[in-house]
Each structure stands twice: as C-alpha cells, then as structure tokens.
Enzyme design. Structure first.
Site, PDB file in Angstrom:
ATOM      1  CD  GLU A 177     -51.915 -80.005 -57.260  1.00  0.00           C
ATOM      2  OE1 GLU A 177     -51.867 -78.929 -58.035  1.00  0.00           O
ATOM      3  OE2 GLU A 177     -50.999 -80.402 -56.342  1.00  0.00           O
ATOM      4  CD  GLU A 230     -37.079 -86.993 -73.705  1.00  0.00           C
ATOM      5  OE1 GLU A 230     -36.612 -86.357 -74.630  1.00  0.00           O
ATOM      6  OE2 GLU A 230     -37.243 -86.895 -72.811  1.00  0.00           O
TER       7      GLU A 230
END
Length: 304
Positions: A82, A113
């Site tokens: 963004e 992960e």
C-alpha cells in the site's frame, strides 16, 4: 511452550461463546477489540524510536523489510503493497516477505514457518544489507522463520525490529528494538488473526506512515506524493491540490496536467509561482520536503 503465551490462553469472557446470540457475539468481539488500541498506545516510545530509524535509513537509500508467517506475514505484505499508491514510493523501498512465498498469501503453506533457514534464503534473495531495516513479525514471539530472519539481519548489520504480542518473547533478545503490544487472550482461543492481528496492522500502519511523513511524503496532513494510478486516486489528487491552493476542481485538474500529474509539484508551482521545472529542481534540493522547499523559496509553510 504455546501454553505459556497470553495469546493462546483461554479468554474467560468467551468461554460460553457457542451459547451466545449473534448480537452478543458481535458485542463481545467489539468490546474485546476496544482494548487493542490501548495495548498499542503502551508501545508509543519504541514505535516512535523505530520510525526515526526507518526514516533515517530510507532517506539514505535503505529499505524497510517486513517478514513473517501466516497472518503476520500477510499483514506485512499488505502494508508494503500500500505504500507505492499512497506515497508514490518506489515499490522496492518497502518490501514484504511471507514464509512459503507468494502462494502463502492465500493458501496455508504447512510447516513453512518452522524453518529459520527459509527466512535467511528469502532475505538473501532480496539482498538485505546493513542499510536496511528488517521488521520480524510474529504474534507468538517465537516463530522460527522470524527468529532466523532477525538473527541474519543482525549478522549483516541491518537494524532489526521484533514485533510480537506476548511479553517475554524470544524476538526481544534477537533484535535491536522490540515492539510488544500485549492484547491478551483471543475471543476464539489462539486465533491471533483477531486482536493480535489488529494490533499488528495498527503498528505497521504507524511505522510506514510515520516514516513516510518524516521523509517528506506529506504536506500538513495531505498525501502530496500519492500516485494517481486510477480514477479514484486522480480525483483525490485534484481534491488535494485544491485543498492546498484554494483552486477550483477544473483549475486544479489543469494545474496537475501541466505538472505531469505530480501533486507535490503542482502545489509548489502554484504557491511559489515557479515553473514545473523550477519546482522539480527546488523540491529535489529539499529532498522532497514540500514545506521545506517552500520556506527556502520564501513562500507559505502550510496547507491552505
């Protein structure tokens, strides 16, 4: 161990959640969310310290790198993505990495992960350097992918920041600066996409926005470096130029076109009575800080 993490604890307020009416569920979740801002507020100083470091590194050609797994990784990628449309920043200036790669944005990549070496590979892949800031995001504060990434960041001299939502977390000892908004047990036990995710989003918003403000991406509270890449943003650009200059919509649009669609240049041209070429040169000399450039030119110092 997970059982010692507050984000994994049983929330007494929601123990009978499946007996609640829909209205009561909404009321409970909203009430629990109300405390998230307070948890973030307690981290004001470390967040401010982080912004100063990030802004300094960005101004010197460094980058802001987010990395995490699952929700944490997705939020980092979201914040990074963004920045270009909001602040007209180089897409390479703020980067988001997620364990498991781009596919993990929409599909769970089991086990990604759990491997610290994968973070090292990902950071090496984008050529993380000592000029950069690396923000490792892990609600639990113990995710191996994030721990491994922070260790690597410290090894090569990048400034490392750990963002977690549990006290006494492992990230705090593996980074230069720790940000720890403790939000407590989730409404649905262990569902850290909820309060912890909200806190993470809030912190990332502040980090990127604060850093962009410090490097001159705003004029007052106007986003003067936005990229008018679609109809909505073009309309916003016209409104911003109008707000800073008191020009009408048609005049602001004409000025924008004269300045190649650059909001900051258009405002400077009008307020300082300069040509677009002169405006670009003076803005460059001021490192893109519109208010500073206007002061240098002897003109106004704040939006109309």
């Amino acid at each position: 161990m997970l059982k010692h993490l507050t984000t994994e604890a049983i929330n007494p307020a929601s123990e009978s959640l499946d007996d609640f009416t829909t209205y009561e569920i909404v009321q409970l979740i909203n009430g629990q969310d109300a405390g998230v801002a307070q948890a973030v507020a307690k981290q004001t100083q470390p967040i401010a310290d982080a912004i100063d470091v990030i802004a300094d590194r960005l101004a010197k050609g460094g980058r802001l790198i987010y990395f995490g797994a699952g929700t944490s990784g997705r939020l980092g990628v979201l914040d990074a993505s963004e920045c270009p449309p909001t602040f007209n920043s180089d897409p390479k200036q703020v980067v988001g990495l997620i364990a498991g790669g781009p596919i993990a944005l929409t599909t769970a990549v089991e086990g990604a992960e759990d491997h610290p070496e994968l973070a090292v590979q990902d950071l090496q892949g984008i050529q993380l350097s000592g000029k950069d800031v690396a923000v490792g995001i892990a609600t639990s504060g113990r995710t191996p992918y994030v721990v491994g990434g922070l260790d690597y960041a410290q090894q090569i001299g990048a400034f490392s920041i750990g963002l977690a939502c549990n006290d006494n977390n492992e990230l705090a000892s593996r980074c230069d600066l720790a940000i720890t908004p403790v939000v407590g047990p989730e409404v649905v036990s262990g569902s850290t996409r909820m309060k912890a995710g909200t806190a993470t989003k809030m912190v990332l918003n502040i980090l990127s926005t604060g850093a962009m403000i410090r490097i001159g991406k705003t004029f007052g509270n106007l986003m003067v470096d936005l990229r008018a890449s679609n109809i909505k943003l073009h309309a916003r650009a016209i409104r911003i130029v109008g707000a800073a200059t008191d020009l009408g919509e048609a005049e602001a649009d004409q000025l924008l076109k004269r300045c190649g669609g650059e909001v900051k240049t258009a405002i400077f041209v009008y307020l300082a009575d300069k040509t677009p070429e002169e405006a670009c040169r003076l803005l460059e000399q001021a490192d893109g800080h519109l208010k500073q450039a206007l002061r240098t030119a002897g003109e106004g110092s704040s939006p109309a």
